[in-house]
Design a protein around this motif. Structure first.
Motif, mmCIF file in Angstrom:
data_model
loop_
_atom_site.group_PDB
_atom_site.id
_atom_site.type_symbol
_atom_site.label_atom_id
_atom_site.label_comp_id
_atom_site.label_asym_id
_atom_site.label_seq_id
_atom_site.Cartn_x
_atom_site.Cartn_y
_atom_site.Cartn_z
ATOM 1 N N ASP A 227 0.818 -1.213 0.000
ATOM 2 C CA ASP A 227 0.000 0.000 0.000
ATOM 3 C C ASP A 227 0.852 1.264 0.000
ATOM 4 O OD1 ASP A 227 -2.508 -1.306 -0.004
ATOM 5 O OD2 ASP A 227 -2.330 -1.689 2.147
ATOM 6 N N LYS A 228 2.026 1.199 0.624
ATOM 7 C CA LYS A 228 2.881 2.387 0.708
ATOM 8 C C LYS A 228 3.268 2.882 -0.678
ATOM 9 C CE LYS A 228 6.088 2.655 3.870
ATOM 10 N NZ LYS A 228 5.762 3.886 4.627
ATOM 11 N N PHE A 229 3.636 1.939 -1.563
ATOM 12 C CA PHE A 229 4.089 2.312 -2.902
ATOM 13 C C PHE A 229 3.075 1.953 -3.980
ATOM 14 C CE2 PHE A 229 8.000 1.623 -0.389
ATOM 15 C CZ PHE A 229 8.512 2.905 -0.463
ATOM 16 N N GLN A 230 1.867 1.571 -3.552
ATOM 17 C CA GLN A 230 0.792 1.243 -4.490
ATOM 18 C C GLN A 230 1.274 0.261 -5.547
ATOM 19 O OE1 GLN A 230 -2.565 2.584 -4.146
ATOM 20 N NE2 GLN A 230 -1.570 2.847 -2.161
ATOM 21 N N SER A 231 1.839 -0.843 -5.093
ATOM 22 C CA SER A 231 2.461 -1.789 -6.007
ATOM 23 C C SER A 231 2.399 -3.203 -5.444
ATOM 24 C CB SER A 231 3.921 -1.392 -6.246
ATOM 25 O OG SER A 231 4.644 -1.473 -5.032
ATOM 26 N N ILE A 232 3.023 -4.114 -6.157
ATOM 27 C CA ILE A 232 3.172 -5.486 -5.713
ATOM 28 C C ILE A 232 4.625 -5.698 -5.318
ATOM 29 C CG2 ILE A 232 3.041 -7.918 -6.377
ATOM 30 C CD1 ILE A 232 1.158 -5.409 -8.428
ATOM 31 N N LYS A 233 4.836 -6.255 -4.138
ATOM 32 C CA LYS A 233 6.198 -6.532 -3.685
ATOM 33 C C LYS A 233 6.431 -8.045 -3.770
ATOM 34 C CE LYS A 233 7.205 -5.640 0.622
ATOM 35 N NZ LYS A 233 7.529 -4.794 1.786
ATOM 36 N N VAL A 234 7.414 -8.427 -4.557
ATOM 37 C CA VAL A 234 7.746 -9.831 -4.771
ATOM 38 C C VAL A 234 8.952 -10.184 -3.895
ATOM 39 C CG1 VAL A 234 8.385 -11.564 -6.491
ATOM 40 C CG2 VAL A 234 6.946 -9.615 -7.158
#
Length: 233
Positions: free
Chosen positions: A161-168
């Protein structure tokens, strides 16, 4: 088959590589799914060195971003130079903050990391990564569940949510011994500070040797309640 759920409760399945505890399979899936829209934010610690080697097996010209705060150990920059020599096809980018250390001192006072490390990390790490992530919907991280209590619930895929992305996070099941066995087997170059009691290496003013084997990040921000730079909170 390895099956996991994304934040949308959608199953993604693929053959797991038992040798690498899923890491290579996750990377293969991630680059197949995101392609050029996937970036690895690397600190060039030992986990990063292992991940770079694994990534090179999947995508030789992958983009690697290092958040260059201007406060890192000289040994870290030397490590980056050696990695560039070993993997010439990788696109390694040193991302700097908008403020130099001197400019930050003029605005916020000298040695902000001593008085307010949270604000210093926000200026020198969070904001630069936000700029990077404005161009990428997904990023890779070297988080491992074993690293600290705050990371024990990390999954292969995480909604960020912090970077509005998916963390792999391909290395979640790797142990500290796994990391070093792989490093030794493949004769990887790494930051010499690891041999001097620094299992986790960040900015020089905020990193000390670890004082407990139970928490490999115990040398970070010693004397404060801070345990993370904010990238993974």
């Amino acid at each position: 088959m390895l099956t996991f759920k994304t934040w949308e409760d959608t199953e993604q399945s693929f053959e797991i590589d038992e040798t690498y505890k899923g890491a290579l399979s996750v990377l293969d899936w991630a680059y197949s799914h995101y392609g050029e829209n996937l970036v690895y934010a690397c600190s060039f610690g030992i986990e990063g060195i292992v991940l770079i080697d694994l990534i090179s097996k999947v995508k030789k010209d992958a983009t690697i971003v290092f958040l260059d705060t201007g406060l890192h150990f000289k040994e870290t920059y030397e490590t980056i130079d050696r990695v560039k020599e070993r993997y010439p096809d990788l696109n390694i980018v040193l991302k700097k903050p908008s403020l130099t250390v001197e400019e930050q001192g003029n605005i916020h006072g000298d040695n902000l990391w001593e008085r307010d490390p949270q604000s210093c990390c926000h200026i020198r790490k969070i904001l630069p990564l936000q700029e990077v992530m404005a161009e990428y919907p997904a990023w890779i991280s070297g988080l491992r569940r074993e690293q600290s209590p705050t990371r024990k619930n990390t999954n292969f895929l995480n909604k960020d949510d912090k970077f509005q992305s998916i963390k792999v996070c391909p290395l979640i099941h790797w142990t500290w011994k796994d990391i070093w066995r792989y490093t030794s087997k493949h004769e990887l170059t790494y930051n010499v500070l690891h041999d001097q009691g620094y299992p986790s290496i960040g900015c020089a003013p905020c990193t000390n040797p670890a004082f407990t084997a139970e928490d490999l990040r115990s040398g970070r921000w010693t004397g404060s309640n801070k345990t993370e730079c904010g990238l993974h909170e």
